[in-house]
Motif scaffolding. Structure first.
Motif, PDB file in Angstrom:
ATOM      1  N   LYS A 645       0.825  -1.212   0.000  1.00  0.00           N
ATOM      2  CA  LYS A 645       0.000   0.000   0.000  1.00  0.00           C
ATOM      3  C   LYS A 645       0.855   1.256   0.000  1.00  0.00           C
ATOM      4  O   LYS A 645       0.565   2.249  -0.695  1.00  0.00           O
ATOM      5  CB  LYS A 645      -0.935  -0.006   1.204  1.00  0.00           C
ATOM      6  N   THR A 646       1.924   1.225   0.843  1.00  0.00           N
ATOM      7  CA  THR A 646       2.801   2.409   0.912  1.00  0.00           C
ATOM      8  C   THR A 646       3.485   2.659  -0.420  1.00  0.00           C
ATOM      9  O   THR A 646       3.573   3.802  -0.898  1.00  0.00           O
ATOM     10  CB  THR A 646       3.831   2.226   2.027  1.00  0.00           C
ATOM     11  N   ASN A 647       4.006   1.606  -1.009  1.00  0.00           N
ATOM     12  CA  ASN A 647       4.689   1.762  -2.304  1.00  0.00           C
ATOM     13  C   ASN A 647       3.732   2.281  -3.373  1.00  0.00           C
ATOM     14  O   ASN A 647       4.092   3.125  -4.221  1.00  0.00           O
ATOM     15  CB  ASN A 647       5.297   0.433  -2.737  1.00  0.00           C
ATOM     16  N   ALA A 648       2.479   1.804  -3.350  1.00  0.00           N
ATOM     17  CA  ALA A 648       1.486   2.269  -4.334  1.00  0.00           C
ATOM     18  C   ALA A 648       1.173   3.748  -4.131  1.00  0.00           C
ATOM     19  O   ALA A 648       1.052   4.529  -5.105  1.00  0.00           O
ATOM     20  CB  ALA A 648       0.211   1.429  -4.214  1.00  0.00           C
ATOM     21  N   ALA A 649       1.032   4.136  -2.846  1.00  0.00           N
ATOM     22  CA  ALA A 649       0.735   5.552  -2.561  1.00  0.00           C
ATOM     23  C   ALA A 649       1.882   6.455  -2.982  1.00  0.00           C
ATOM     24  O   ALA A 649       1.674   7.574  -3.502  1.00  0.00           O
ATOM     25  CB  ALA A 649       0.425   5.715  -1.074  1.00  0.00           C
ATOM     26  N   LEU A 650       3.116   6.012  -2.769  1.00  0.00           N
ATOM     27  CA  LEU A 650       4.278   6.817  -3.162  1.00  0.00           C
ATOM     28  C   LEU A 650       4.347   6.983  -4.668  1.00  0.00           C
ATOM     29  O   LEU A 650       4.692   8.061  -5.193  1.00  0.00           O
ATOM     30  CB  LEU A 650       5.561   6.173  -2.628  1.00  0.00           C
ATOM     31  N   ARG A 651       4.048   5.907  -5.373  1.00  0.00           N
ATOM     32  CA  ARG A 651       4.079   6.000  -6.838  1.00  0.00           C
ATOM     33  C   ARG A 651       3.009   6.975  -7.343  1.00  0.00           C
ATOM     34  O   ARG A 651       3.226   7.751  -8.280  1.00  0.00           O
ATOM     35  CB  ARG A 651       3.867   4.607  -7.453  1.00  0.00           C
ATOM     36  N   LYS A 652       1.866   6.937  -6.678  1.00  0.00           N
ATOM     37  CA  LYS A 652       0.774   7.818  -7.086  1.00  0.00           C
ATOM     38  C   LYS A 652       1.075   9.275  -6.761  1.00  0.00           C
ATOM     39  O   LYS A 652       0.783  10.185  -7.550  1.00  0.00           O
ATOM     40  CB  LYS A 652      -0.508   7.379  -6.397  1.00  0.00           C
ATOM     41  N   ASP A 657      12.294  11.544  -2.208  1.00  0.00           N
ATOM     42  CA  ASP A 657      12.771  11.191  -0.865  1.00  0.00           C
ATOM     43  C   ASP A 657      13.118  12.439  -0.060  1.00  0.00           C
ATOM     44  O   ASP A 657      12.876  12.498   1.149  1.00  0.00           O
ATOM     45  CB  ASP A 657      13.995  10.283  -0.963  1.00  0.00           C
ATOM     46  N   ALA A 658      13.679  13.432  -0.718  1.00  0.00           N
ATOM     47  CA  ALA A 658      14.044  14.661  -0.013  1.00  0.00           C
ATOM     48  C   ALA A 658      12.809  15.362   0.498  1.00  0.00           C
ATOM     49  O   ALA A 658      12.779  15.896   1.621  1.00  0.00           O
ATOM     50  CB  ALA A 658      14.839  15.582  -0.948  1.00  0.00           C
ATOM     51  N   GLU A 659      11.765  15.372  -0.321  1.00  0.00           N
ATOM     52  CA  GLU A 659      10.528  16.015   0.106  1.00  0.00           C
ATOM     53  C   GLU A 659       9.920  15.273   1.292  1.00  0.00           C
ATOM     54  O   GLU A 659       9.386  15.891   2.211  1.00  0.00           O
ATOM     55  CB  GLU A 659       9.528  16.058  -1.061  1.00  0.00           C
ATOM     56  N   ARG A 660       9.988  13.996   1.235  1.00  0.00           N
ATOM     57  CA  ARG A 660       9.416  13.204   2.331  1.00  0.00           C
ATOM     58  C   ARG A 660      10.138  13.488   3.647  1.00  0.00           C
ATOM     59  O   ARG A 660       9.511  13.600   4.705  1.00  0.00           O
ATOM     60  CB  ARG A 660       9.492  11.725   2.012  1.00  0.00           C
ATOM     61  N   GLN A 661      11.472  13.625   3.602  1.00  0.00           N
ATOM     62  CA  GLN A 661      12.228  13.898   4.822  1.00  0.00           C
ATOM     63  C   GLN A 661      11.982  15.311   5.347  1.00  0.00           C
ATOM     64  O   GLN A 661      11.909  15.532   6.552  1.00  0.00           O
ATOM     65  CB  GLN A 661      13.727  13.705   4.556  1.00  0.00           C
ATOM     66  N   SER A 662      11.829  16.274   4.452  1.00  0.00           N
ATOM     67  CA  SER A 662      11.631  17.669   4.881  1.00  0.00           C
ATOM     68  C   SER A 662      10.248  17.895   5.468  1.00  0.00           C
ATOM     69  O   SER A 662      10.032  18.831   6.239  1.00  0.00           O
ATOM     70  CB  SER A 662      11.858  18.619   3.687  1.00  0.00           C
ATOM     71  N   ILE A 664       8.622  15.814   7.456  1.00  0.00           N
ATOM     72  CA  ILE A 664       8.367  14.894   8.573  1.00  0.00           C
ATOM     73  C   ILE A 664       7.610  15.589   9.698  1.00  0.00           C
ATOM     74  O   ILE A 664       6.614  15.069  10.224  1.00  0.00           O
ATOM     75  CB  ILE A 664       9.681  14.295   9.092  1.00  0.00           C
ATOM     76  N   LYS A 665       8.044  16.825  10.101  1.00  0.00           N
ATOM     77  CA  LYS A 665       7.389  17.518  11.211  1.00  0.00           C
ATOM     78  C   LYS A 665       5.941  17.831  10.872  1.00  0.00           C
ATOM     79  O   LYS A 665       5.039  17.625  11.688  1.00  0.00           O
ATOM     80  CB  LYS A 665       8.141  18.798  11.557  1.00  0.00           C
ATOM     81  N   GLU A 666       5.735  18.353   9.691  1.00  0.00           N
ATOM     82  CA  GLU A 666       4.384  18.715   9.297  1.00  0.00           C
ATOM     83  C   GLU A 666       3.492  17.483   9.191  1.00  0.00           C
ATOM     84  O   GLU A 666       2.342  17.475   9.638  1.00  0.00           O
ATOM     85  CB  GLU A 666       4.418  19.461   7.946  1.00  0.00           C
ATOM     86  N   SER A 667       4.074  16.470   8.623  1.00  0.00           N
ATOM     87  CA  SER A 667       3.302  15.226   8.473  1.00  0.00           C
ATOM     88  C   SER A 667       2.967  14.632   9.835  1.00  0.00           C
ATOM     89  O   SER A 667       1.873  14.104  10.056  1.00  0.00           O
ATOM     90  CB  SER A 667       4.092  14.212   7.647  1.00  0.00           C
ATOM     91  N   ARG A 668       3.929  14.712  10.737  1.00  0.00           N
ATOM     92  CA  ARG A 668       3.705  14.175  12.092  1.00  0.00           C
ATOM     93  C   ARG A 668       2.583  14.945  12.782  1.00  0.00           C
ATOM     94  O   ARG A 668       1.730  14.368  13.456  1.00  0.00           O
ATOM     95  CB  ARG A 668       4.986  14.259  12.920  1.00  0.00           C
ATOM     96  N   ARG A 669       2.588  16.352  12.585  1.00  0.00           N
ATOM     97  CA  ARG A 669       1.579  17.186  13.232  1.00  0.00           C
ATOM     98  C   ARG A 669       0.191  16.850  12.677  1.00  0.00           C
ATOM     99  O   ARG A 669      -0.765  16.696  13.437  1.00  0.00           O
ATOM    100  CB  ARG A 669       1.899  18.667  12.997  1.00  0.00           C
ATOM    101  N   THR A 670       0.118  16.691  11.409  1.00  0.00           N
ATOM    102  CA  THR A 670      -1.173  16.369  10.789  1.00  0.00           C
ATOM    103  C   THR A 670      -1.689  15.021  11.257  1.00  0.00           C
ATOM    104  O   THR A 670      -2.854  14.857  11.613  1.00  0.00           O
ATOM    105  CB  THR A 670      -1.026  16.371   9.260  1.00  0.00           C
ATOM    106  N   GLU A 671      -0.770  14.017  11.268  1.00  0.00           N
ATOM    107  CA  GLU A 671      -1.168  12.654  11.669  1.00  0.00           C
ATOM    108  C   GLU A 671      -1.570  12.630  13.133  1.00  0.00           C
ATOM    109  O   GLU A 671      -2.514  11.936  13.518  1.00  0.00           O
ATOM    110  CB  GLU A 671      -0.018  11.685  11.418  1.00  0.00           C
TER     111      GLU A 671
END
Length: 724
Positions: A645-652, A657-662, A664-671
């Motif tokens: 599921k994760t791999n499918a979502a990433l492809r979509k 990878d750089a965007e995903r790492q940058s 992290i804080k925002e994504s953590r706050r939202t989650e």
């Protein structure tokens, strides 16, 4: 029908085969009873019969009178004999007659077996003759017609003593068979070298074996293998057809050959085995007492299972047969120690007997309410040697005895005779105490439907022990030892062969072997020893843990410190182990509370519990393995599913990878916000329609624009995350 003395009557069976040849030895005055001797049976003796029995046999044709008496002594010819030989024959005849004539005068009472035995015993003591001599000539007198000449020596059977005969002619030599007196053609065959070789082969094959086949069995096997005419099938089995009886060697010839072989001693050893031969048939030119130089030099120790059943202390349960240990001084036959318990013959039982040995007997008897003085049982000493028969006295446990100053002499296997004194004492114990022991094992009770001696049990362990003590005191102070091999020094001192007198005399004149030790010293030295491991968890032994405050104060159980330490333990109760301190002091270490399930249990019981726990763990291991397999399958499935599921979502999404790492804080706050809303504790209240609630509660637009409490908390949490 007239029946006269010394007549011979041939008695046949229904098949008209000779059953016996009866000589009439005596007729009652009333002509009702007769005494006959079966002259056709070498082992027969006079028997009382009714006259009517013989008359009936004659009338029916089963009994015939033998006109010629082949058993009467032949006319003695002294021709071609030296005067010395003639006088020797007469002298031997007269000696035999003078010996038995007194018995002959006691007819008809002498025909009674019991009376005859008593008279012969008395005659032996008067004349010094062996009973074999008396029986032989008395029977010959009756066998050969009741005349004095019947006692002439049978020199016809003599000649060439010790020399093997190999007759070249076909004439039969030696004694004729009894059938030859009826038919000369049935005289049998001679034993030549060929026959002797066959005898040797049969003896080696069947007789000289520890199977202990009988002579007759060996003889019959020999006939089947060497003296047959042909082999035919009987019921499908090849069977030899043997030669006629007069064409084969007789059983007597075979017995004679076997009896006269030179290697009789080796034959006995082959049949009995070396161990049994040494036990039962060795020369006995000395006795056990001569092994001991004085009191305390050698103590014999042994155990036996007593021949009775006991009941429990509350007397309602049967607890089986006790084990009795006895320790006896070889020199004086004084019983110096004992033990009665339920432990099987083992080192524990022997240890308890030795502990009893060094116990003051006055105090011991006081525990059982038996008052004695020191003089009645003056032994609480160790010997120089223990004589035992291996078993519990051979092994690591018994290696502790040299530490208390005594040594073990173990007899070879199957040589109980080397400690015969204590073995005999067990037999005496059963004889003396047997009549006073309800529940005693009795041979005669072991029949179908007979009484059950097990249910007769009445004695407790304490009661039986009291009986043993009373028996020992009586033995030590009153038992007269017959045939005791006393020493020269005992004669002038008039020493009675009673254990206590022999002990006291030996202490005075043959001392120097007894050793006195403290009871605790003996006990701790006899207890089993083992290597334990000392760690911060305590003293580890056999998966148990022990500790003591004294050792803890010495720093034995410091974390990170580990070493091996020898301990002493009592396998009957594992509540404590003992660590030897400086000198002869022992420090007791108690079982830790975490192992309280093993409290008051023996080492054997503990091992059984641990074994059961190990078995339980092994049996459960399959369920545990199955549970792991189930868990592994579920986790693997979740891992694969989430990964896909994760791999499918990433492809979509097309995120790098750089965007995903940058992010992290925002994504953590939202989650986190989403998770908080989902996980919030919301009370269960009736559902309210949103349109109606706005109409009721939010009529004022300013009030409607105010933030909710959840939105305020969320903003506060986001500020905390940014500060972090």
């Amino acid at each position: 029908m007239l029946i006269t003395l010394n007549c011979l009557y041939v008695i046949r069976n229904e098949d008209l085969k000779i059953d016996s040849i009866e000589r009439v030895l005596w007729i009652s005055s009333q002509q009702t009873d007769i005494v006959t001797l079966n002259v056709n049976d070498d082992k027969s003796w006079p028997q009382v019969k009714k006259v009517s029995w013989l008359e009936e046999k004659i009338e029916k044709g089963y009994g015939t009178k033998l006109e010629k008496d082949p058993y009467l002594p032949k006319a003695i010819s002294f021709e071609n004999l030296s005067e010395e030989t003639i006088q020797k024959r007469i002298r031997l005849r007269d000696e035999a007659w003078n010996c038995i004539k007194g018995l002959i005068a006691l007819e008809p009472h002498i025909f009674n077996e019991k009376f005859r035995f008593e008279q012969i015993v008395e005659l032996k003591s008067q004349t010094g003759r062996r009973d074999k001599f008396i029986y032989k000539h008395l029977r010959n007198y009756w066998l050969r017609g009741k005349t004095i000449d019947a006692l002439y020596p049978n020199f016809r059977a003599c000649g060439g003593k010790g020399k093997k005969k190999n007759p070249k002619s076909g004439k039969k030599i030696g004694r004729k068979r009894k059938t030859a007196y009826i038919n000369e053609e049935l005289q049998g065959i001679n034993v030549d070298q060929t026959i002797r070789n066959i005898f040797d082969a049969a003896i080696s094959e069947y007789y000289r074996k520890q199977d202990k086949h009988a002579v007759r069995f060996t003889y019959c096997k020999m006939l089947s293998e060497y003296f047959f005419v042909e082999i035919v099938k009987k019921r499908g089995v090849p069977t030899p057809i043997l030669k006629k009886e007069h064409e084969v060697p007789s059983l007597d010839q075979f017995r004679y050959f076997l009896r006269t072989k030179d290697n009789q001693l080796q034959i006995l050893k082959d049949r009995e085995g070396e161990k049994t031969f040494l036990l039962k048939f060795r020369p006995r030119l000395s006795n056990s007492t001569q092994r001991a130089l004085g009191p305390g030099h050698i103590f014999e120790i042994d155990a036996t299972i007593a021949d009775l059943y006991l009941v429990s202390t509350e007397r309602t349960k049967i607890i089986g047969r006790p084990i009795v240990y006895i320790i006896i001084d070889v020199f004086s036959r004084l019983i110096v120690g004992f033990h009665v318990g339920l432990e099987g013959p083992s080192w524990v039982g022997a240890m308890m007997a030795i502990d009893n040995l060094v116990t003051n007997k006055v105090e011991l008897c006081k525990e059982y309410d038996i008052p004695i003085t020191e003089e009645q049982w003056p032994c609480h000493y160790l010997p120089e040697f223990f004589q035992a028969d291996r078993g519990e006295m051979e092994g690591k446990m018994s290696d502790s005895l040299p530490g208390i100053g005594t040594f073990i002499m173990n007899a070879p296997p199957y040589r109980a005779d080397l400690k015969g004194i204590v073995e005999q004492k067990f037999r005496t114990l059963n004889i003396k105490l047997g009549p006073y022991m309800p529940g005693r094992v009795k041979e005669e009770y072991r029949v179908r439907g007979g009484p059950n001696y097990v249910l007769d049990a009445k004695l407790t362990l304490r009661g039986f022990t009291k009986m043993i003590i009373e028996m020992i005191i009586s033995h030590n102070n009153n038992q007269y030892i017959k045939n005791y091999p006393g020493e020269k020094g005992m004669v002038p001192d008039s020493v009675l062969p009673v254990p206590i007198h022999l002990w006291n005399w030996g202490i005075k004149n043959k001392g120097g072997f007894l050793q006195e030790r403290e009871r605790d010293f003996v006990r701790f030295n006899m207890l089993p020893k083992a290597q334990a491991v000392v760690t911060e968890e305590g003293i580890g032994f056999n998966k148990l843990r022990y500790a003591s405050q004294e050792l803890n104060d010495k720093g034995w159980f410091v974390n990170g410190k580990s070493f091996k330490q020898q301990i002493i333990y009592d396998p009957r109760c594992m509540n404590y182990v003992y660590v030897k301190d400086q000198g002869d002091r022992f420090i007791p270490c108690q079982l830790l509370p975490s192992f309280e399930r093993f409290e008051n249990k023996s080492l054997e019981e503990i091992k059984m519990i641990q074994f059961d726990e190990d078995v339980q763990e092994i049996q459960y291991r399959s369920e545990e393995n199955q549970a792991f397999a189930d868990l592994d399958a579920q986790l693997t499935f979740i891992e694969i599913e989430e990964t896909e599921k994760t791999n499918a979502a990433l492809r979509k999404a097309g995120t790098t990878d750089a965007e995903r790492q940058s992010e992290i804080k925002e994504s953590r706050r939202t989650e986190k916000n989403e998770t908080r809303i989902v996980q919030a504790f919301v009370p269960q209240i009736p559902e309210i329609k949103i349109a109606e609630s706005r109409e009721i509660y939010h009529e004022d637009e300013e009030l409607a624009n105010q933030k909710s409490i959840f939105e305020l908390l969320s903003e506060l949490s986001e500020e905390e995350d940014e500060n972090d």
